[in-house]
Design a protein around this motif. Structure first.
Motif, PDB file in Angstrom:
ATOM      1  N   LEU A 237       0.835  -1.199   0.000  1.00 45.81           N
ATOM      2  CA  LEU A 237       0.000   0.000   0.000  1.00 45.81           C
ATOM      3  C   LEU A 237       0.870   1.249   0.000  1.00 45.81           C
ATOM      4  CD1 LEU A 237      -2.822   1.275   0.194  1.00 45.81           C
ATOM      5  CD2 LEU A 237      -2.634   1.110   2.684  1.00 45.81           C
ATOM      6  N   ARG A 238       1.924   1.231   0.801  1.00 43.34           N
ATOM      7  CA  ARG A 238       2.838   2.373   0.860  1.00 43.34           C
ATOM      8  C   ARG A 238       3.474   2.623  -0.509  1.00 43.34           C
ATOM      9  NH1 ARG A 238       5.928   0.550   4.556  1.00 43.34           N
ATOM     10  NH2 ARG A 238       4.945   1.599   6.326  1.00 43.34           N
ATOM     11  N   SER A 239       3.892   1.558  -1.161  1.00 45.31           N
ATOM     12  CA  SER A 239       4.530   1.692  -2.470  1.00 45.31           C
ATOM     13  C   SER A 239       3.550   2.195  -3.522  1.00 45.31           C
ATOM     14  CB  SER A 239       5.114   0.346  -2.913  1.00 45.31           C
ATOM     15  OG  SER A 239       6.148  -0.053  -2.052  1.00 45.31           O
ATOM     16  N   SER A 240       2.307   1.731  -3.439  1.00 47.72           N
ATOM     17  CA  SER A 240       1.312   2.159  -4.424  1.00 47.72           C
ATOM     18  C   SER A 240       0.993   3.636  -4.274  1.00 47.72           C
ATOM     19  CB  SER A 240       0.025   1.335  -4.279  1.00 47.72           C
ATOM     20  OG  SER A 240      -0.654   1.653  -3.071  1.00 47.72           O
ATOM     21  N   GLU A 241       1.137   4.165  -3.052  1.00 45.55           N
ATOM     22  CA  GLU A 241       0.835   5.576  -2.815  1.00 45.55           C
ATOM     23  C   GLU A 241       2.015   6.482  -3.138  1.00 45.55           C
ATOM     24  OE1 GLU A 241      -0.710   6.215   1.068  1.00 45.55           O
ATOM     25  OE2 GLU A 241      -2.546   5.082   0.700  1.00 45.55           O
ATOM     26  N   THR A 242       3.229   5.948  -2.966  1.00 44.21           N
ATOM     27  CA  THR A 242       4.412   6.780  -3.194  1.00 44.21           C
ATOM     28  C   THR A 242       5.034   6.552  -4.557  1.00 44.21           C
ATOM     29  OG1 THR A 242       5.909   5.122  -2.243  1.00 44.21           O
ATOM     30  CG2 THR A 242       4.936   6.729  -0.733  1.00 44.21           C
ATOM     31  N   GLY A 243       4.690   5.402  -5.161  1.00 41.85           N
ATOM     32  CA  GLY A 243       5.291   5.067  -6.445  1.00 41.85           C
ATOM     33  C   GLY A 243       6.676   4.482  -6.306  1.00 41.85           C
ATOM     34  N   ALA A 244       7.120   4.283  -5.063  1.00 43.41           N
ATOM     35  CA  ALA A 244       8.460   3.730  -4.840  1.00 43.41           C
ATOM     36  C   ALA A 244       8.415   2.219  -4.908  1.00 43.41           C
ATOM     37  CB  ALA A 244       8.975   4.163  -3.465  1.00 43.41           C
ATOM     38  N   PRO A 245       9.417   1.589  -5.509  1.00 41.24           N
ATOM     39  CA  PRO A 245       9.438   0.133  -5.575  1.00 41.24           C
ATOM     40  C   PRO A 245       9.679  -0.462  -4.209  1.00 41.24           C
ATOM     41  CG  PRO A 245      11.506   1.013  -6.401  1.00 41.24           C
ATOM     42  CD  PRO A 245      10.591   2.191  -6.160  1.00 41.24           C
ATOM     43  N   ASN A 246       9.037  -1.587  -3.936  1.00 40.81           N
ATOM     44  CA  ASN A 246       9.246  -2.257  -2.660  1.00 40.81           C
ATOM     45  C   ASN A 246       9.894  -3.616  -2.870  1.00 40.81           C
ATOM     46  OD1 ASN A 246       7.105  -3.561  -3.859  1.00 40.81           O
ATOM     47  ND2 ASN A 246       6.015  -3.920  -1.935  1.00 40.81           N
ATOM     48  N   ALA A 247      10.551  -3.777  -4.014  1.00 41.45           N
ATOM     49  CA  ALA A 247      11.094  -5.084  -4.347  1.00 41.45           C
ATOM     50  C   ALA A 247      12.426  -5.342  -3.666  1.00 41.45           C
ATOM     51  CB  ALA A 247      11.286  -5.185  -5.854  1.00 41.45           C
ATOM     52  N   THR A 248      12.663  -6.615  -3.414  1.00 38.42           N
ATOM     53  CA  THR A 248      13.954  -7.064  -2.924  1.00 38.42           C
ATOM     54  C   THR A 248      14.373  -8.238  -3.778  1.00 38.42           C
ATOM     55  OG1 THR A 248      12.873  -8.528  -1.341  1.00 38.42           O
ATOM     56  CG2 THR A 248      13.505  -6.347  -0.545  1.00 38.42           C
ATOM     57  N   ASN A 249      15.664  -8.512  -3.775  1.00 36.80           N
ATOM     58  CA  ASN A 249      16.189  -9.636  -4.551  1.00 36.80           C
ATOM     59  C   ASN A 249      15.905  -9.497  -6.042  1.00 36.80           C
ATOM     60  OD1 ASN A 249      17.020 -10.858  -2.149  1.00 36.80           O
ATOM     61  ND2 ASN A 249      15.030 -11.847  -1.883  1.00 36.80           N
ATOM     62  N   ILE A 250      15.859  -8.271  -6.534  1.00 37.38           N
ATOM     63  CA  ILE A 250      15.568  -8.057  -7.951  1.00 37.38           C
ATOM     64  C   ILE A 250      16.685  -8.615  -8.823  1.00 37.38           C
ATOM     65  CG2 ILE A 250      15.446  -6.230  -9.705  1.00 37.38           C
ATOM     66  CD1 ILE A 250      13.586  -4.719  -7.930  1.00 37.38           C
ATOM     67  N   ASP A 251      17.923  -8.491  -8.357  1.00 33.19           N
ATOM     68  CA  ASP A 251      19.040  -8.998  -9.154  1.00 33.19           C
ATOM     69  C   ASP A 251      18.901 -10.489  -9.418  1.00 33.19           C
ATOM     70  OD1 ASP A 251      20.149  -6.520  -9.300  1.00 33.19           O
ATOM     71  OD2 ASP A 251      21.560  -6.824  -7.648  1.00 33.19           O
ATOM     72  N   ASP A 252      18.450 -11.240  -8.405  1.00 34.43           N
ATOM     73  CA  ASP A 252      18.287 -12.684  -8.573  1.00 34.43           C
ATOM     74  C   ASP A 252      17.253 -12.994  -9.643  1.00 34.43           C
ATOM     75  OD1 ASP A 252      20.134 -13.068  -6.600  1.00 34.43           O
ATOM     76  OD2 ASP A 252      18.666 -13.402  -5.006  1.00 34.43           O
ATOM     77  N   LEU A 253      16.148 -12.259  -9.628  1.00 32.11           N
ATOM     78  CA  LEU A 253      15.102 -12.495 -10.619  1.00 32.11           C
ATOM     79  C   LEU A 253      15.571 -12.101 -12.013  1.00 32.11           C
ATOM     80  CD1 LEU A 253      11.624 -11.504  -9.154  1.00 32.11           C
ATOM     81  CD2 LEU A 253      12.240 -13.615 -10.304  1.00 32.11           C
ATOM     82  N   THR A 254      16.320 -11.007 -12.089  1.00 28.58           N
ATOM     83  CA  THR A 254      16.835 -10.567 -13.385  1.00 28.58           C
ATOM     84  C   THR A 254      17.746 -11.628 -13.979  1.00 28.58           C
ATOM     85  OG1 THR A 254      16.757  -8.267 -12.631  1.00 28.58           O
ATOM     86  CG2 THR A 254      18.065  -8.731 -14.588  1.00 28.58           C
ATOM     87  N   ASP A 255      18.593 -12.206 -13.125  1.00 30.55           N
ATOM     88  CA  ASP A 255      19.480 -13.271 -13.590  1.00 30.55           C
ATOM     89  C   ASP A 255      18.682 -14.461 -14.096  1.00 30.55           C
ATOM     90  OD1 ASP A 255      21.628 -11.729 -12.909  1.00 30.55           O
ATOM     91  OD2 ASP A 255      21.992 -12.717 -10.976  1.00 30.55           O
ATOM     92  N   LEU A 256      17.593 -14.786 -13.388  1.00 28.60           N
ATOM     93  CA  LEU A 256      16.762 -15.925 -13.778  1.00 28.60           C
ATOM     94  C   LEU A 256      16.140 -15.702 -15.149  1.00 28.60           C
ATOM     95  CD1 LEU A 256      15.417 -18.614 -13.062  1.00 28.60           C
ATOM     96  CD2 LEU A 256      13.615 -17.340 -11.898  1.00 28.60           C
ATOM     97  N   ILE A 257      15.640 -14.489 -15.377  1.00 26.10           N
ATOM     98  CA  ILE A 257      15.016 -14.180 -16.663  1.00 26.10           C
ATOM     99  C   ILE A 257      16.052 -14.164 -17.774  1.00 26.10           C
ATOM    100  CG2 ILE A 257      13.761 -12.398 -17.943  1.00 26.10           C
ATOM    101  CD1 ILE A 257      12.497 -11.612 -15.257  1.00 26.10           C
ATOM    102  N   ASP A 258      17.237 -13.598 -17.472  1.00 25.95           N
ATOM    103  CA  ASP A 258      18.303 -13.565 -18.474  1.00 25.95           C
ATOM    104  C   ASP A 258      18.753 -14.977 -18.842  1.00 25.95           C
ATOM    105  OD1 ASP A 258      18.242 -10.845 -18.583  1.00 25.95           O
ATOM    106  OD2 ASP A 258      19.878 -10.543 -17.154  1.00 25.95           O
ATOM    107  N   ASP A 259      18.777 -15.875 -17.845  1.00 22.58           N
ATOM    108  CA  ASP A 259      19.159 -17.265 -18.119  1.00 22.58           C
ATOM    109  C   ASP A 259      18.172 -17.916 -19.072  1.00 22.58           C
ATOM    110  OD1 ASP A 259      21.346 -17.048 -16.507  1.00 22.58           O
ATOM    111  OD2 ASP A 259      20.419 -18.000 -14.751  1.00 22.58           O
TER     112      ASP A 259
END
Length: 244
Positions: free
Chosen positions: A219-241
């Protein structure tokens, strides 16, 4: 300790473990959503599509796990003592079937998946209805449905600013912990302070459940527009693989 009490305690522990897994899945979906927004901004539609497929699969697992947590918690209420050994596996499976049968929404229309698609759509089409939806359609996101009150009724503070948020197991309303515990001790009976709510608060049923902080952060992120993600690098690597 009676058999019934042991069963309730065991079910609470097992259900809590399942709810923790549900919370972890919710975090993963939130991470995917934030990553998809970045990809959409960069015009990487192929990666957005892969994330969408991953989210759809995750939503299916999320629903399975959530149903399991709910079913385990329901078992003590349907358990019947018998001279024969109880087949708890079957009991749980029956409860899971009931829970899933009561939900008619498809995965495509699941609130978490819709929220993912809406967030990505809004990167370039904010304020415009998604394809197939009318302008006047009001779509409730999963966070909006989960967070019933956006301010604490005792302090007046927005829930996104609460230091120690807790939620009533029965009515799902959210409060700041210390004020609501004081309210429960001094108010007789301690009826939920949300106007019109008939529930009476109990100390052991006003807790910080596994999903509460995640939903508040969403809810906080939806109101501020700030990302609340963690471990994004891991997911990016997975998609790139997957691309290789």
């Amino acid at each position: 300790m009676s058999m019934a009490t042991k069963l309730v305690n065991t079910a609470e522990v097992a259900s809590s473990d399942a709810q923790t897994l549900v919370a972890d899945m919710r975090k993963a979906i939130s991470t995917m959503k934030s990553l998809a927004v970045d990809f959409e901004r960069d015009g990487k539609s192929d990666k957005v599509k892969k994330l969408e497929e991953m989210v759809l699969e995750m939503v299916a697992s999320y629903e399975d796990c959530a149903a399991m947590a709910q079913a385990i918690k329901a078992v003590p209420g349907v358990y019947q003592p018998s001279d024969q050994p109880t087949d708890f596996k079957t009991l749980i499976e029956v409860e899971v079937s009931k829970i899933k049968g009561a939900s008619s929404a498809s995965q495509q229309n699941h609130p978490l998946f819709r929220q993912f698609r809406e967030t990505v759509w809004n990167v370039h089409h904010a304020g415009q209805p998604m394809p197939g939806e009318e302008q006047e359609d009001i779509v409730m996101t999963s966070t909006q449905m989960s967070i019933l009150n956006v301010t604490c009724p005792l302090t007046g503070k927005p829930v996104i600013e609460l230091i120690d948020p807790v939620r009533c197991v029965d009515c799902k309303h959210i409060y700041e912990k210390d004020p609501v515990m004081q309210y429960i001790r001094t108010k007789k009976p301690p009826q939920c302070p949300i106007a019109g709510c008939p529930r009476v608060l109990e100390r052991g049923k006003v807790i910080c459940d596994p999903l509460l902080r995640i939903e508040i952060e969403e809810l906080r992120s939806s109101e501020t527009g700030a990302p609340n993600a963690t471990n994004i690098d891991d997911l990016t690597d997975l998609i790139d693989d997957d691309d290789e």
